[in-house]
Design a protein around this motif. Structure first.
Motif, PDB file in Angstrom:
ATOM      1  N   THR A 205       0.844  -1.205   0.000  1.00 39.63           N
ATOM      2  CA  THR A 205       0.000   0.000   0.000  1.00 39.63           C
ATOM      3  C   THR A 205       0.878   1.253   0.000  1.00 39.63           C
ATOM      4  N   LEU A 206       0.514   2.185  -0.861  1.00 40.76           N
ATOM      5  CA  LEU A 206       1.262   3.439  -0.954  1.00 40.76           C
ATOM      6  C   LEU A 206       0.732   4.420   0.101  1.00 40.76           C
ATOM      7  N   SER A 207       1.619   5.246   0.593  1.00 42.60           N
ATOM      8  CA  SER A 207       1.209   6.252   1.581  1.00 42.60           C
ATOM      9  C   SER A 207       0.371   7.325   0.894  1.00 42.60           C
ATOM     10  N   PRO A 208      -0.509   7.987   1.608  1.00 42.27           N
ATOM     11  CA  PRO A 208      -1.308   9.078   1.022  1.00 42.27           C
ATOM     12  C   PRO A 208      -0.410  10.138   0.378  1.00 42.27           C
ATOM     13  N   GLN A 209       0.716  10.406   1.006  1.00 43.54           N
ATOM     14  CA  GLN A 209       1.638  11.399   0.461  1.00 43.54           C
ATOM     15  C   GLN A 209       2.140  10.968  -0.913  1.00 43.54           C
ATOM     16  N   THR A 210       2.493   9.679  -1.046  1.00 42.62           N
ATOM     17  CA  THR A 210       2.985   9.169  -2.324  1.00 42.62           C
ATOM     18  C   THR A 210       1.901   9.260  -3.388  1.00 42.62           C
ATOM     19  N   VAL A 211       0.655   8.921  -3.015  1.00 44.59           N
ATOM     20  CA  VAL A 211      -0.456   8.994  -3.958  1.00 44.59           C
ATOM     21  C   VAL A 211      -0.667  10.430  -4.421  1.00 44.59           C
ATOM     22  N   ASN A 212      -0.595  11.373  -3.478  1.00 45.79           N
ATOM     23  CA  ASN A 212      -0.759  12.784  -3.834  1.00 45.79           C
ATOM     24  C   ASN A 212       0.350  13.249  -4.774  1.00 45.79           C
ATOM     25  N   GLN A 213       1.567  12.786  -4.514  1.00 48.37           N
ATOM     26  CA  GLN A 213       2.693  13.148  -5.383  1.00 48.37           C
ATOM     27  C   GLN A 213       2.480  12.602  -6.802  1.00 48.37           C
ATOM     28  N   LEU A 214       1.936  11.404  -6.874  1.00 50.05           N
ATOM     29  CA  LEU A 214       1.661  10.805  -8.182  1.00 50.05           C
ATOM     30  C   LEU A 214       0.605  11.613  -8.925  1.00 50.05           C
ATOM     31  N   LYS A 215      -0.401  12.029  -8.207  1.00 49.15           N
ATOM     32  CA  LYS A 215      -1.469  12.815  -8.831  1.00 49.15           C
ATOM     33  C   LYS A 215      -0.972  14.171  -9.306  1.00 49.15           C
ATOM     34  N   ALA A 216      -0.009  14.715  -8.597  1.00 50.35           N
ATOM     35  CA  ALA A 216       0.524  16.028  -8.965  1.00 50.35           C
ATOM     36  C   ALA A 216       1.321  15.974 -10.257  1.00 50.35           C
ATOM     37  N   GLU A 217       1.949  14.819 -10.545  1.00 56.26           N
ATOM     38  CA  GLU A 217       2.724  14.601 -11.774  1.00 56.26           C
ATOM     39  C   GLU A 217       3.840  15.628 -11.944  1.00 56.26           C
ATOM     40  N   ASP A 218       4.411  16.071 -10.823  1.00 55.10           N
ATOM     41  CA  ASP A 218       5.477  17.071 -10.881  1.00 55.10           C
ATOM     42  C   ASP A 218       6.866  16.445 -10.915  1.00 55.10           C
ATOM     43  N   GLU A 219       6.956  15.199 -10.481  1.00 58.59           N
ATOM     44  CA  GLU A 219       8.266  14.546 -10.385  1.00 58.59           C
ATOM     45  C   GLU A 219       8.112  13.027 -10.524  1.00 58.59           C
ATOM     46  N   LEU A 220       9.256  12.367 -10.709  1.00 61.25           N
ATOM     47  CA  LEU A 220       9.236  10.900 -10.756  1.00 61.25           C
ATOM     48  C   LEU A 220       9.120  10.372  -9.339  1.00 61.25           C
ATOM     49  N   ILE A 221       8.201   9.446  -9.137  1.00 63.17           N
ATOM     50  CA  ILE A 221       7.947   8.886  -7.815  1.00 63.17           C
ATOM     51  C   ILE A 221       8.267   7.400  -7.822  1.00 63.17           C
ATOM     52  N   VAL A 222       8.933   6.952  -6.759  1.00 65.02           N
ATOM     53  CA  VAL A 222       9.254   5.527  -6.652  1.00 65.02           C
ATOM     54  C   VAL A 222       8.537   4.944  -5.442  1.00 65.02           C
ATOM     55  N   CYS A 223       8.274   3.653  -5.517  1.00 66.03           N
ATOM     56  CA  CYS A 223       7.665   2.952  -4.388  1.00 66.03           C
ATOM     57  C   CYS A 223       8.689   2.853  -3.262  1.00 66.03           C
ATOM     58  N   LYS A 224       8.281   3.221  -2.057  1.00 62.00           N
ATOM     59  CA  LYS A 224       9.220   3.188  -0.933  1.00 62.00           C
ATOM     60  C   LYS A 224       9.552   1.760  -0.486  1.00 62.00           C
ATOM     61  N   SER A 225       8.757   0.801  -0.962  1.00 62.97           N
ATOM     62  CA  SER A 225       9.005  -0.599  -0.576  1.00 62.97           C
ATOM     63  C   SER A 225       9.931  -1.323  -1.551  1.00 62.97           C
ATOM     64  N   CYS A 226       9.730  -1.094  -2.848  1.00 65.38           N
ATOM     65  CA  CYS A 226      10.534  -1.854  -3.833  1.00 65.38           C
ATOM     66  C   CYS A 226      11.349  -0.967  -4.767  1.00 65.38           C
ATOM     67  N   SER A 227      11.171   0.351  -4.672  1.00 63.38           N
ATOM     68  CA  SER A 227      11.930   1.328  -5.469  1.00 63.38           C
ATOM     69  C   SER A 227      11.538   1.377  -6.947  1.00 63.38           C
ATOM     70  N   ARG A 228      10.450   0.696  -7.320  1.00 58.45           N
ATOM     71  CA  ARG A 228       9.984   0.791  -8.697  1.00 58.45           C
ATOM     72  C   ARG A 228       9.437   2.187  -8.971  1.00 58.45           C
ATOM     73  N   LEU A 229       9.535   2.586 -10.249  1.00 55.67           N
ATOM     74  CA  LEU A 229       8.929   3.834 -10.662  1.00 55.67           C
ATOM     75  C   LEU A 229       7.424   3.657 -10.772  1.00 55.67           C
ATOM     76  N   LEU A 230       6.673   4.632 -10.286  1.00 55.85           N
ATOM     77  CA  LEU A 230       5.214   4.525 -10.229  1.00 55.85           C
ATOM     78  C   LEU A 230       4.528   5.537 -11.166  1.00 55.85           C
ATOM     79  N   PHE A 231       3.311   5.164 -11.588  1.00 56.33           N
ATOM     80  CA  PHE A 231       2.466   6.094 -12.326  1.00 56.33           C
ATOM     81  C   PHE A 231       1.018   5.790 -12.024  1.00 56.33           C
ATOM     82  N   LEU A 232       0.157   6.766 -12.329  1.00 57.04           N
ATOM     83  CA  LEU A 232      -1.289   6.558 -12.188  1.00 57.04           C
ATOM     84  C   LEU A 232      -1.936   6.599 -13.547  1.00 57.04           C
TER      85      LEU A 232
END
Length: 232
Positions: A205-232
């Motif tokens: 499960t992604l943290s709310p902060q990570t989900v918000n960052q993904l929605k903002a689409e301002d930067e590349l976001i990685v999963c804090k558990s496995c370090s994969r690059l994420l997108f929505l």
């Protein structure tokens, strides 16, 4: 979706397809080699049977000569019976004929046994020849099919290599280096969806902060558990 992610997803799709093609290239010779090994096995069996056949034929010829020799001895002894001068000599020749006939019967029986073995070997050779012919046809077809498939694979791979070069050009060095490291580890699951607030790579499960960052689409976001690059 962050623009860089779109580029990385395209690159990931190309790299994933290239991976599949490389596996197919490696698999094609294995199929042909397996068929070639079958042909070789049949050829070896054929050679062994032919050697056995040759040995048995020599043995059969020897026994036939022994039978012929006994026949000559029997006939010679019978011819002498007409000119004997005493009962003892007559009886001795009869015993000799009987001994030769017994010996002949033994050689004849052995010859029949060897002939039976020769018949069995001949039947096996015929059956094996049919299998070998079929295996050789299969090998030829497999080799031709593999050659055609490899040519198609190489053509597609070359097109993908060209497409990959074009896909890499617009990427910035940092994001490409990050992707390359991830691909070495996760292959085609390096850039993954975070839909539903869950990393589809590690299913954490992604943290709310990570989900918000993904929605903002301002930067590349990685999963804090496995370090994969994420997108929505």
């Amino acid at each position: 979706m962050h623009p860089e992610i779109e580029k990385l997803l395209r690159l990931q799709a190309i790299d994933a397809r290239l991976e599949i093609l490389l596996k197919e290239v490696a698999a094609r010779p294995q199929v042909v080699n397996a068929q070639d090994e079958q042909v070789t096995a049949y050829q070896q069996q054929q050679q062994q049977l032919e050697e056995q056949q040759s040995t048995k034929m020599r043995e059969h010829d020897r026994l036939q000569l022994e039978v012929k020799s006994c026949d000559e001895k029997i006939q010679s002894s019978k011819d002498k019976l007409t000119s004997v001068s005493s009962n003892d000599e007559y009886n001795a020749l009869n015993v000799q004929v009987s001994n030769y006939e017994t010996e002949r019967a033994g050689f004849a029986t052995q010859a029949e046994g060897v002939q039976t073995e020769l018949n069995t070997i001949a039947a096996s050779l015929k059956e094996l020849a049919e299998k070998l012919e079929g295996a050789e046809v299969d090998l030829s077809e497999e080799a031709q099919e593999a050659a055609e498939e490899l040519a198609e694979i190489r053509e597609e791979a070359q097109e993908l290599v060209t497409a990959r070069e074009e896909a890499v050009k617009p990427l910035d060095a940092e994001s490409y280096d990050m992707y390359a490291r991830l691909f070495d580890r996760y292959r085609e699951r390096s850039v993954v969806s975070g839909d539903g607030g869950v990393c589809s790579g590690c299913h954490m499960t992604l943290s709310p902060q990570t989900v918000n960052q993904l929605k903002a689409e301002d930067e590349l976001i990685v999963c804090k558990s496995c370090s994969r690059l994420l997108f929505l």
